[in-house]
Write a protein that holds these residues in place. Structure first.
Motif, PDB file in Angstrom:
ATOM      1  N   HIS A   8       5.027 -15.557 -21.550  1.00 28.04           N
ATOM      2  CA  HIS A   8       4.142 -15.880 -22.682  1.00 28.04           C
ATOM      3  C   HIS A   8       3.114 -14.769 -22.822  1.00 28.04           C
ATOM      4  O   HIS A   8       2.026 -14.828 -22.245  1.00 28.04           O
ATOM      5  N   HIS A  10       1.403 -11.882 -25.824  1.00 32.88           N
ATOM      6  CA  HIS A  10       1.260 -11.537 -27.252  1.00 32.88           C
ATOM      7  C   HIS A  10       1.043 -10.032 -27.420  1.00 32.88           C
ATOM      8  O   HIS A  10       0.541  -9.357 -26.519  1.00 32.88           O
ATOM      9  N   HIS A  40       3.020 -15.328 -32.035  1.00 33.58           N
ATOM     10  CA  HIS A  40       2.902 -16.606 -32.731  1.00 33.58           C
ATOM     11  C   HIS A  40       3.939 -16.728 -33.842  1.00 33.58           C
ATOM     12  O   HIS A  40       4.253 -15.750 -34.513  1.00 33.58           O
ATOM     13  N   GLU A  80       6.423 -17.888 -29.945  1.00 34.99           N
ATOM     14  CA  GLU A  80       5.702 -19.132 -29.673  1.00 34.99           C
ATOM     15  C   GLU A  80       5.672 -19.900 -30.994  1.00 34.99           C
ATOM     16  O   GLU A  80       4.738 -19.775 -31.789  1.00 34.99           O
ATOM     17  N   ASP A 213      -0.337 -16.137 -20.996  1.00 36.42           N
ATOM     18  CA  ASP A 213      -0.715 -16.178 -22.421  1.00 36.42           C
ATOM     19  C   ASP A 213      -1.561 -14.934 -22.740  1.00 36.42           C
ATOM     20  O   ASP A 213      -2.557 -15.003 -23.460  1.00 36.42           O
ATOM     21  N   HIS A 215      -3.216 -11.765 -24.184  1.00 39.46           N
ATOM     22  CA  HIS A 215      -3.418 -11.151 -25.494  1.00 39.46           C
ATOM     23  C   HIS A 215      -3.810  -9.684 -25.339  1.00 39.46           C
ATOM     24  O   HIS A 215      -4.070  -8.992 -26.315  1.00 39.46           O
TER      25      HIS A 215
HETATM   26 ZN   LIG Z   1       0.038 -17.906 -26.937  1.00 35.05          ZN
END
Ligand SMILES: [Zn+2]
Ligand SMILES: [Zn+2]
Length: 245
Positions: A8, A10, A40, A80, A213, A215
């Motif tokens: 996961h 981004h 996303h 996601e 997650d 970023h």
């Molecule tokens: Zn995410």
């Protein structure tokens, strides 16, 4: 105990700060064997990945898998995806899903709903019932059923941060997710799954996954916060898909 892969992360294709290659390099430096690029879903009107970019991301990832093959890293393309309605609809179609190696599902604000009533239920009622108890129970039931329908409709590898922003019945969701082989994520950026939720979910026959997650490239592979909650809840490491014992 070792993190096998971070599934996961981004990139600039949604609202991450790094390129795909930046995340891949970070994963290699941290000794990961796999990394999934999961921006996303396209239904998010602020930072959803553009549908037209998914084939380009596929090409880029195929190229990078060749370029870095000697390191042993495997790069996966994922999305996601967003839950868009109570009938278990998501913002990915079969054609787009075919481009991916892995599919995640989450609930986020700012997503174009499947219908007006879905929009009212998902994006007006859910924030309201966080502060007002009226209708909370029925909102939880509806959210839970929507997730269960979605994991039965689509090949969802795991649900991201289950219960954040839209409350769910974690026991029921865990039971049904286990039946279809969908795991539940213990997300390092979000508070879900919380220690309390892990304790409830682990009573059911379901698997888990820990993810950053990320970023930013620096955050790739950073799952310390997830592991703190795993330990506090007493979840056995062998139930976490991406931990090597
Ligand atoms: Zn995410
Ligand atoms: Zn998310």
């Amino acid at each position: 105990m070792n993190l096998y892969g971070d599934y996961h992360t981004h990139t600039i294709y949604s609202h991450g700060s790094g390129t795909i290659e930046d995340n891949v390099k970070a994963a290699i430096n941290k000794g990961l064997k796999e990394i999934a690029i999961c921006d996303h879903g396209p239904g998010h009107y602020l930072y959803g990945v553009k549908k037209k970019n998914l084939p380009l991301m596929r090409e880029e990832i195929d190229r990078l898998n060749d370029k870095y093959s000697e390191t042993g890293i495997k790069i996966l393309l994922g999305v996601e995806a967003n839950l868009t309605g109570f009938e278990g609809t998501i913002d990915m179609d079969d054609k787009l899903i075919k481009l991916t190696d892995i599919l995640l599902l989450g609930y986020h604000y700012g997503v174009i709903p499947n219908s007006i009533s879905d929009g009212v239920g998902l994006y007006i009622r859910n924030p309201l019932v966080k502060v007002l108890p009226i209708g909370r129970r029925s909102a939880i039931e509806k959210n839970t059923k929507a997730f269960i329908k979605a994991i039965n409709n689509y090949p969802i590898n795991f649900i991201t941060h289950p219960g954040s922003k839209a409350k769910v019945d974690i026991k029921e969701l865990a039971r049904e997710a286990g039946k279809v082989g969908t795991a539940l994520e213990i997300n390092s950026k979000h508070s879900q799954l919380s220690v309390e939720s892990i304790k409830i979910a682990m009573e059911e026959d379901v698997e888990f996954v820990v993810n950053s997650d990320a970023h930013t490239p620096e955050d790739v592979g950073q799952v310390g916060k997830s592991l703190e909650r795993v330990k506090e809840a007493g979840l056995p490491m062998e139930r976490i898909r991406n931990i090597l014992l």
